[in-house]
Design a protein around this motif. Structure first.
Motif: not given
Length: 504
Positions: A315, A321-322, A504, A318, A325, A475, A473
């Motif tokens: 969180c 994350v990409q 997502c 961020p 993933r 937060k 996703d």
């Protein structure tokens, strides 16, 4: 429990707001002995800072810290750590330290293990290090599906406020870890026993509370108070009673197999613990269950806390994350087939554990006999020797820019393309893994006593965090609120910290 924790936090604020913490020896009217006792109680609420201060002042040497129930001698040099590791179990004992910490007579249905490791065999090491690890390719495919489904079910039960569903992340993760471990250790049938699963969940918190109370009261009261608490806290009894018939059946099958009869085959921790117990004096069903209860506590507590802090970091950062993933989308299948891989996820988990470790103390050894380090530092029977794991992991000696979060610092630079974000490109001089053990990474302990279940633990972390990254996703609902508190040397997530998980 909430009121108990709130009281601690209020006390911490009061202590931190006084000059007592900053100038502890400025009180001429207090003797050194009296001050040590006061400071020992302060340790309960501010242990990580006290350990860090001692580490900074020692400059690589040993230093001592006092708690109400113990004296800890911390060492951080390679030489001193090796001295701890090579000391005989009859002199420095990990089991004796664990016994004092968990008080198993009162928290684990009367389990009174020996102070010396190996007195009744150490088959559990092979059961966890080899048999459980080798079985990961059979566990992980089903586990991923179960975790994904259960996460969705649990998350849907939390309330929606201002258009967002607010999930208390730590309780959610604990439930997922309990499910994961129950499936891996005991098989699918026991996970369908709701009473067992509820008690297996409650057992962790009850063990922590009961053990702390017993450790802090006068010794002459321990049998009385410990007995009362053990009778009132029912989770350990429920867990024991659910596992005992299964262990008894397995022991009967073992005896039948020994005389040549065909018996069913099982692939779970119950069977592996039994199979690796001493052949000359096989463990009884009761002894097998006691061992499983001890392993259960250690695995659930550490895993849940580490995963929760990693979700917090997803969180807070961020930008990771990409690439995480993308790695999961292309490599998760191979991870399930082998139980290894996902180097970026591995590095992110390791960096999170480095900056917010569950423990500030590792390599615990209780002195059973007098022991002297090569620098002359003495341990009396009952004292603990240990390493300041958090301070070492945040030392510039081992980690460049040690207080900065670099999620891919442990990954091989060749596996990810350069990014415009400098924090994604930062690397340690050499790549390493979450499950490694070395002079600067004591999360799993050190040397010959290192945690044998670390490969399983690393894999389960990747399953749970991987399913979250692939499907949501996330937060923090209130990013400016405190997310953790400390007790003794531990850093623990606040149960009220909420995360918004958006599909997502």
């Amino acid at each position: 429990m909430a009121a108990f924790i709130s009281t601690y936090l209020v006390y911490v604020k009061l202590i931190a707001s006084t000059k007592l913490m900053k100038q502890p020896f400025a009180f001429d009217n207090l003797s050194r002995t009296v001050w040590k006792r006061i400071y020992a109680w302060v340790y309960l609420f501010n242990g990580p800072k006290i350990i860090q201060d001692g580490f900074d002042k020692a400059n690589g040497g040993s230093f001592e810290v006092f708690a109400p129930d113990n004296r800890y001698v911390f060492v951080s040099s390679i030489k001193h750590i090796k001295e701890l590791d090579t000391a005989p179990d009859t002199v420095l004992s990990l089991q004796a330290a664990s016994k004092q910490m968990l008080q198993p007579v009162y928290t684990m249905h009367g389990f009174n293990w020996f102070d010396r490791r190996g007195t009744e065999g150490v088959g559990f090491v092979r059961a966890l290090r080899t048999l459980l690890t080798n079985n990961l390719p059979h566990i992980l495919p089903d586990l991923g599906i179960i975790i994904r489904t259960r996460f969705e079910e649990l998350n849907s039960t939390y309330p929606i406020e201002n258009g967002s569903r607010l999930s208390p992340v730590y309780p959610l993760v604990v439930k997922l870890v309990v499910l994961s471990n129950a499936l891996s250790f005991f098989g699918e049938d026991l996970t369908k026993n709701e009473q067992f699963m509820e008690s297996a969940l409650a057992y962790i918190e009850e063990t922590l509370i009961c053990a702390e109370i017993v450790r802090l009261i006068p010794k002459f009261l321990v049998p009385i108070v410990g007995g009362i608490i053990a009778r009132r806290l029912k989770s350990h009894e429920t867990v024991f009673n659910a596992l005992l018939p299964i262990a008894q059946q397995r022991c009967q099958e073992r005896d039948l197999e020994n005389i040549g009869q065909a018996v069913p085959k099982h692939a779970d921790c119950i069977q592996w613990i039994m199979a690796t117990s001493p052949r000359q004096n096989p463990w009884t069903a009761k002894r097998i269950v006691h061992e499983l209860m001890a392993i259960w506590f250690g695995s659930v507590h550490a895993l849940s806390t580490t995963i929760t802090f990693a979700i917090h970091d997803l969180c807070i950062y961020p930008e990771y994350v990409q690439p995480l993933r993308e790695e999961l989308l292309t490599q998760y299948g191979e991870f399930e087939r082998t139980g290894t891989g996902l180097p970026l996820v591995d590095s992110f988990l390791k960096e999170s554990a480095r900056l917010t470790p569950v423990e500030s103390m590792s390599t615990r050894r209780s002195a059973l006999q007098p022991f002297v380090l090569s620098d002359g530092t003495k341990l009396s029977p009952g004292d603990w020797a240990c390493t300041p794991v958090r301070a070492i992991m945040q030392s510039a000696k081992y980690y460049p820019k040690p207080l900065k979060f670099y999620g891919f610092r442990f990954a091989d630079g060749a596996i990810i393309s350069d990014s415009t974000a400098s924090n994604l490109n930062f690397r340690q001089p050499a790549a390493s893994k979450l499950s490694d053990i070395n002079q600067a990474w004591h999360v799993w302990g050190t040397g010959r006593m290192a945690c044998p279940g670390r490969y399983y633990a690393s894999a389960v972390m990747k399953v749970i965090i991987g399913q979250i990254i692939l499907n949501y996703d996330c937060k923090l609902a209130k990013p400016d609120e405190p997310r953790l508190f400390t007790w003794r040397s531990c850093m623990l997530p606040r149960e009220k910290t909420k995360v918004i998980f958006t599909p997502c």
